[in-house]
Design a protein around this motif. Sequence first.
Motif, PDB file in Angstrom:
ATOM      1  N   ASP B  93       0.866  -1.182   0.000  1.00 35.45           N
ATOM      2  CA  ASP B  93       0.000   0.000   0.000  1.00 35.45           C
ATOM      3  C   ASP B  93       0.901   1.230   0.000  1.00 35.45           C
ATOM      4  O   ASP B  93       1.528   1.550   1.014  1.00 35.45           O
ATOM      5  CB  ASP B  93      -0.888  -0.046   1.255  1.00 35.45           C
ATOM      6  CG  ASP B  93      -1.671   1.241   1.445  1.00 35.45           C
ATOM      7  OD1 ASP B  93      -2.021   1.883   0.443  1.00 35.45           O
ATOM      8  OD2 ASP B  93      -1.933   1.599   2.612  1.00 35.45           O
ATOM      9  N   THR B  94       0.987   1.896  -1.131  1.00 31.11           N
ATOM     10  CA  THR B  94       1.902   3.031  -1.269  1.00 31.11           C
ATOM     11  C   THR B  94       1.331   4.259  -0.558  1.00 31.11           C
ATOM     12  O   THR B  94       0.180   4.621  -0.768  1.00 31.11           O
ATOM     13  CB  THR B  94       2.146   3.350  -2.755  1.00 31.11           C
ATOM     14  OG1 THR B  94       2.714   2.189  -3.371  1.00 31.11           O
ATOM     15  CG2 THR B  94       3.095   4.521  -2.922  1.00 31.11           C
ATOM     16  N   ALA B  95       2.174   4.861   0.288  1.00 28.13           N
ATOM     17  CA  ALA B  95       1.767   6.080   0.993  1.00 28.13           C
ATOM     18  C   ALA B  95       2.110   7.313   0.168  1.00 28.13           C
ATOM     19  O   ALA B  95       1.320   8.251   0.078  1.00 28.13           O
ATOM     20  CB  ALA B  95       2.466   6.161   2.351  1.00 28.13           C
ATOM     21  N   ARG B  96       3.298   7.304  -0.420  1.00 25.31           N
ATOM     22  CA  ARG B  96       3.736   8.460  -1.197  1.00 25.31           C
ATOM     23  C   ARG B  96       4.816   8.023  -2.172  1.00 25.31           C
ATOM     24  O   ARG B  96       5.696   7.231  -1.824  1.00 25.31           O
ATOM     25  CB  ARG B  96       4.320   9.546  -0.288  1.00 25.31           C
ATOM     26  CG  ARG B  96       4.833  10.761  -1.051  1.00 25.31           C
ATOM     27  CD  ARG B  96       5.223  11.905  -0.132  1.00 25.31           C
ATOM     28  NE  ARG B  96       5.753  13.015  -0.909  1.00 25.31           N
ATOM     29  CZ  ARG B  96       7.043  13.168  -1.196  1.00 25.31           C
ATOM     30  NH1 ARG B  96       7.938  12.301  -0.768  1.00 25.31           N
ATOM     31  NH2 ARG B  96       7.449  14.200  -1.916  1.00 25.31           N
ATOM     32  N   VAL B 101      12.424   9.625  -3.155  1.00 24.94           N
ATOM     33  CA  VAL B 101      12.075   8.487  -2.285  1.00 24.94           C
ATOM     34  C   VAL B 101      10.586   8.194  -2.387  1.00 24.94           C
ATOM     35  O   VAL B 101       9.790   9.053  -2.778  1.00 24.94           O
ATOM     36  CB  VAL B 101      12.432   8.742  -0.794  1.00 24.94           C
ATOM     37  CG1 VAL B 101      13.934   8.859  -0.590  1.00 24.94           C
ATOM     38  CG2 VAL B 101      11.704   9.956  -0.238  1.00 24.94           C
ATOM     39  N   THR B 103       7.418   5.733  -0.226  1.00 26.27           N
ATOM     40  CA  THR B 103       7.112   5.083   1.056  1.00 26.27           C
ATOM     41  C   THR B 103       5.879   4.204   0.896  1.00 26.27           C
ATOM     42  O   THR B 103       4.913   4.603   0.245  1.00 26.27           O
ATOM     43  CB  THR B 103       6.862   6.151   2.138  1.00 26.27           C
ATOM     44  OG1 THR B 103       8.031   6.961   2.271  1.00 26.27           O
ATOM     45  CG2 THR B 103       6.535   5.518   3.490  1.00 26.27           C
ATOM     46  N   SER B 105       3.548   0.753   2.990  1.00 28.65           N
ATOM     47  CA  SER B 105       3.348  -0.315   3.963  1.00 28.65           C
ATOM     48  C   SER B 105       3.186  -1.616   3.190  1.00 28.65           C
ATOM     49  O   SER B 105       2.867  -1.617   1.996  1.00 28.65           O
ATOM     50  CB  SER B 105       2.062  -0.105   4.761  1.00 28.65           C
ATOM     51  OG  SER B 105       2.093   1.099   5.449  1.00 28.65           O
ATOM     52  N   THR B 126      10.734   3.096   3.397  1.00 27.99           N
ATOM     53  CA  THR B 126      11.006   4.151   2.422  1.00 27.99           C
ATOM     54  C   THR B 126      12.145   3.695   1.518  1.00 27.99           C
ATOM     55  O   THR B 126      13.193   3.261   2.001  1.00 27.99           O
ATOM     56  CB  THR B 126      11.346   5.482   3.129  1.00 27.99           C
ATOM     57  OG1 THR B 126      10.161   5.971   3.781  1.00 27.99           O
ATOM     58  CG2 THR B 126      11.830   6.531   2.142  1.00 27.99           C
TER      59      THR B 126
END
Lengths: 286, 286
Positions: B93-96, B101, B103, B105, B126
């Motif tokens: 599950d991509t946060a950014r 870079v 990040t 989960s 990251t």
Amino acid sequence: MSDAPSQVTAPPAAHAPATSEFDRDTAVRTREPGVHEARLSPGWAIGKALNGGYLLAVLGRALRQALPHPDPFTITAHYLTATVAGPATIRTDTARSGRTVSTASAGLFQTDERGNEVERIRVLATYGDLDALSGEIRTSATPPAMPPREQCFRATDHPGGAAAVPEMGHRLDLRLDPETCGWALGAPSMRGRMRAWLQLADGRDADPLSLLMAVDALPPTGFDLGLTGWVPTVELTVHVRARPAPGPLRVAITTRNLATGFLEEDAEVWDSADRLVAQSRQLARA
Amino acid sequence: MSDAPSQVTAPPAAHAPATSEFDRDTAVRTREPGVHEARLSPGWAIGKALNGGYLLAVLGRALRQALPHPDPFTITAHYLTATVAGPATIRTDTARSGRTVSTASAGLFQTDERGNEVERIRVLATYGDLDALSGEIRTSATPPAMPPREQCFRATDHPGGAAAVPEMGHRLDLRLDPETCGWALGAPSMRGRMRAWLQLADGRDADPLSLLMAVDALPPTGFDLGLTGWVPTVELTVHVRARPAPGPLRVAITTRNLATGFLEEDAEVWDSADRLVAQSRQLARA
């Protein structure tokens, strides 16, 4: 000891203000299961950005509300975009809820100027109950050698005076070890060290949540390595190892490896009973 | 150098087997965006459990496939339930996803005997590109003082012989510093240290993914503190600081604070060019 209400209202204890700045500014309201609202305070800014340790404490409080255990045993935050003062939504997602520990992720979101929800920080944490732990201590760690508090420098001792103190400095009673603040006079030791006595300015004693802030409250070790300017945190992990005793904390931070634009900051937090209550490491950009 | 195919098929380089055990056993197939399949190998077991570092490398490979950047700069795993050999599904599950870079989960799931999907491990990481980094190195870290490889102990030197070697030991060429293996003869140093030379047994050179395994490949430092039995990892964070040079790694692990049933293990990994290529810390249960 009696459970009956006292006839005389006791004055608040000197070290336990009725509502501390820290508790007020990290307050979280659970709107529905897994969705928590916070109002981030400008009082914890360093320059324009809110301090990463303060934000971790806000997230830590939301996770405490979401999980059956009260204390962050280990918590990791990845800082994605700069968080600003004002409203924020924290979404928690429990991975496992066990008998002795529970684990969850959380994201802190804000609405940007175009009305889009943007994730600022993502966190992963395991909580437990520090009071349920017992057993022996076999430690080779020793408290940092530091002069007494009275011989350390307050932020307001800075040649620039109170105006040079970042907003967050007013929330803290921070006393820097003279050995690690040569940088403020243009003479960094180049050893990558930072040590301080730390308390909340309003006298509230430390607890596991405020330890999440304490590990990130000192000036960056990069200053002691001759770096200037902001050292943004990429990732911060904190292990809370014991509930701190009342009284001032000692925080000692070390950087050993500044390489290819990144550095680690290893922090130890010691309580007034000479116990190592937290260990942290962060990866920051030089 | 020419891009034209050579007429002579070059033999595989000594240190780059065509298909290494590590690459085969950490392989991940992306079924759809964010959903990856792995088949976890029993070859990385220590007792009944699969090694946490091996599992982190599998998750690390899934994240590499999910993110636009190739290298784990910082990755944290929380171990929820014991992972077993066999099929596993990894959901990312991509946060950014930024320019330098990104990040995300991830969770590793297996189906239990009752047919329920159970989360085994949750990760937050990251990623970036180690080759895109440049700039000065200002480090005070020095490689661990260790005898040459030939003077260190192989697992098969154990009085119990090869039968006493955990399955994972056969994937590794691990040579323990004699100073840190007194525990194997019933005489732990009580200093909380573990040091070894480490290579993959099939000669595959280290890379950022195998470093995620390397930090968790040595016997627990608890053995050197007189503890016996399993020391399950609650949380493991690895910072990969540089791409390792070919050749054997040196891994040095230290525990300072064993208290109330938990201990931290701090690992450093050095490459053959005397560069600190990874730092890790884990929180484990004594």
